[in-house]
Design an enzyme around this catalytic site. Structure first.
Site, mmCIF file in Angstrom:
data_model
loop_
_atom_site.group_PDB
_atom_site.id
_atom_site.type_symbol
_atom_site.label_atom_id
_atom_site.label_comp_id
_atom_site.label_asym_id
_atom_site.label_seq_id
_atom_site.Cartn_x
_atom_site.Cartn_y
_atom_site.Cartn_z
ATOM 1 N NE ARG A 1 46.249 -45.125 26.288
ATOM 2 C CZ ARG A 1 45.453 -45.006 27.250
ATOM 3 N NH1 ARG A 1 45.944 -45.114 28.374
ATOM 4 N NH2 ARG A 1 44.116 -44.799 26.963
ATOM 5 N N GLY B 1 35.602 -46.168 24.652
ATOM 6 C CA GLY B 1 36.148 -47.318 25.077
ATOM 7 C C GLY B 1 35.490 -48.529 24.685
ATOM 8 C CE LYS C 1 23.988 -44.811 34.481
ATOM 9 N NZ LYS C 1 24.481 -44.416 35.717
ATOM 10 N N GLY D 1 37.427 -39.999 27.040
ATOM 11 C CA GLY D 1 36.676 -38.428 27.500
ATOM 12 C C GLY D 1 37.158 -37.300 26.531
HETATM 13 P P1 AMP Z 1 28.860 -46.440 27.669
HETATM 14 O O1 AMP Z 1 29.990 -46.703 28.655
HETATM 15 O O2 AMP Z 1 27.654 -45.599 28.269
HETATM 16 O O3 AMP Z 1 29.450 -46.294 26.398
HETATM 17 O O4 AMP Z 1 27.949 -47.870 27.956
HETATM 18 C C1 AMP Z 1 28.737 -49.313 27.465
HETATM 19 C C2 AMP Z 1 28.130 -50.126 28.169
HETATM 20 O O5 AMP Z 1 26.406 -50.211 27.918
HETATM 21 C C3 AMP Z 1 28.344 -51.641 27.902
HETATM 22 O O6 AMP Z 1 29.054 -52.226 29.093
HETATM 23 C C4 AMP Z 1 27.196 -52.312 27.505
HETATM 24 O O7 AMP Z 1 27.095 -53.563 27.911
HETATM 25 C C5 AMP Z 1 26.020 -51.727 28.060
HETATM 26 N N1 AMP Z 1 25.034 -51.809 27.351
HETATM 27 C C6 AMP Z 1 24.498 -51.553 25.888
HETATM 28 N N2 AMP Z 1 23.288 -51.889 25.908
HETATM 29 C C7 AMP Z 1 22.698 -52.280 27.028
HETATM 30 C C8 AMP Z 1 21.434 -52.657 27.241
HETATM 31 N N3 AMP Z 1 20.593 -52.717 26.535
HETATM 32 N N4 AMP Z 1 21.164 -52.818 28.595
HETATM 33 C C9 AMP Z 1 22.013 -52.781 29.421
HETATM 34 N N5 AMP Z 1 23.326 -52.447 29.353
HETATM 35 C C10 AMP Z 1 23.767 -52.061 27.969
#
Ligand code: AMP
Length: 395
Positions: free
Chosen positions: A34, A353, A196, A376
């Protein structure tokens, strides 16, 4: 609004940078990315005959706390700049002004952590006015905080009605995002993954109708599959979002957005690196098994979609890429982005991230068009929101 249109001769440029860097226990900078990213803007001002006052936050201090002092980054900054840096032990009042009001062209000063004052996050106008006294021109070069209406990122701009601009880094971020949202070469494909649906709903809704193809992978895909009546075993799911997921599918159809969901899955009998695995249809995952990556057929389809695109946006992994056994889909998508960029001149933008971590893990970060630095802030931009830090410069 453009740095190159301002005159810096004999002027003090007050630059909001993002020096929120990781420190080790000895309070040494462990990743200077950064700081290096801020150098082009700093150098531009110095070359144009101005002096520079840098301000930033570091961590989440509650009041003044030496652990989070920006003093710790002075040695790194001096080394990267190749010149001494004057440190002001506060960002306002005489402690700051004594330093910033005696600068000569070519000088660089760094102010103490803005968040030692709660007024920074509170967007306090009096505090912003005090900060403003540290410079003659205001530059925002911190994309990571552009979605916050803090004193140093947004409120301060009103004290510089004419003399304000985006720094090089922030201008490049905006250009890259606009290349996707406002004037993309078609076809435009967005790949959204991660854990999610709830955290990506805003983006998905904004992108439908704008993109030609929307690929949904990662843990969030199972909510869509279950909403359509599929059996997803113990995969990640947000059952309360079933109706929103179905609405998204309908809206995609109505707007002619091709929405691709995984039709096969690499399922595991436990959330563990050494779990037993099998490839199954995404809508027929056995009880007690969970989908942890996209399957081989899906990977092939997603890769083909990326390779036939002229613009690709990627946010969020396709599986639990932190475990090698479930990183295949994510790595294949990362490689496809790099190939589309090299072979067909596609514009590829990666942000968030985990996707940034994934592209770094794959060693391909320098083979895509742009890697966004602001998690974000990028998400909010892609949701179509106006970011206060950007709006304040444009006002
Ligand atoms: P996000 O912060 O919402 O972009 O989510 C990232 C996280 O989603 C990472 O730590 C991944 O390990 C998790 N992830 C991705 N696919 C899956 C899955 N099928 N089941 C559980 N966790 C997941």
């Amino acid at each position: 609004m453009n740095l190159t249109e301002l005159d810096f001769e004999g002027q003090r440029a007050l630059i909001r940078v993002d020096f929120n860097v990781p420190l080790n226990d000895a309070r040494e900078v462990t990743d200077d990315t950064r700081i290096r990213a801020a150098l082009p803007t700093i150098q531009h001002v110095l070359d144009a005959g101005g002096s520079v006052v840098l301000m930033s936050h570091l961590g989440r201090p509650k009041g003044r706390d030496e652990q989070f002092s920006l003093r710790h980054i002075v040695p790194t900054l001096e080394r990267l700049l190749g010149q001494p840096v004057k440190f002001a032990a506060d960002c306002v009042e005489d402690t700051a002004f004594d330093v910033t009001q005696s600068l000569k062209p070519g000088d660089v000063a760094l102010l103490e952590n803005l968040r030692f004052h709660p007024e920074e996050k509170g967007g306090d106008e009096f505090f912003a006015g005090q900060l403003a006294e540290n410079g003659d021109v205001y530059i925002n070069d911190a994309f990571g905080t552009a979605h916050r209406a803090h004193a140093s990122t947004a409120v301060i701009a009103k004290f510089f009605p004419e003399d304000k601009a985006f720094g090089h880094l922030l201008a490049r971020e905006i250009d890259a995002l606009e290349k996707v949202l406002a004037h993309p070469d078609k076809p435009l494909t967005a790949i959204i993954g991660g854990a999610k649906v709830s955290s990506k709903l805003g983006i998905i809704e904004h992108l439908i109708g704008r993109v030609d193809r929307l690929i949904v992978g990662g843990g969030m895909a199972y909510t869509f599959v279950q909403a359509q009546g599929g059996s997803i075993g113990t995969s990640l799911v947000e059952t309360e979002l079933h109706s929103q997921a179905l609405d998204i599918l309908k809206k995609a159809e109505a707007t002619g957005t091709e929405l691709l969901l995984p039709h096969d899955t690499l399922a595991a009998d436990a959330f563990a690196a050494d779990a037993k695995t099998q490839v199954v249809p995404t809508n027929a995952i056995p009880d007690d098994w969970m989908g942890l990556d996209i399957g081989p057929e899906t990977t092939k389809r997603f890769v083909e979609a990326v390779l036939s695109s002229k613009t690709v946006l990627w946010n969020g992994p396709m599986g639990v890429f932190e475990m090698e056994a479930f990183a295949g889909g994510t790595n294949a998508v990362a490689a496809a982005l790099a190939r589309a960029t090299a072979d067909s001149g596609a514009f590829s933008l990666i942000g968030g991230g985990d996707s940034v971590a994934a592209i770094n893990q794959a060693g391909l970060a320098d083979q895509v068009s742009y890697v966004s630095t602001g998690g974000g802030a990028m998400l909010e931009y892609l949701e179509g929101k106006e970011l206060p830090g950007i709006a304040a410069i444009r006002a």
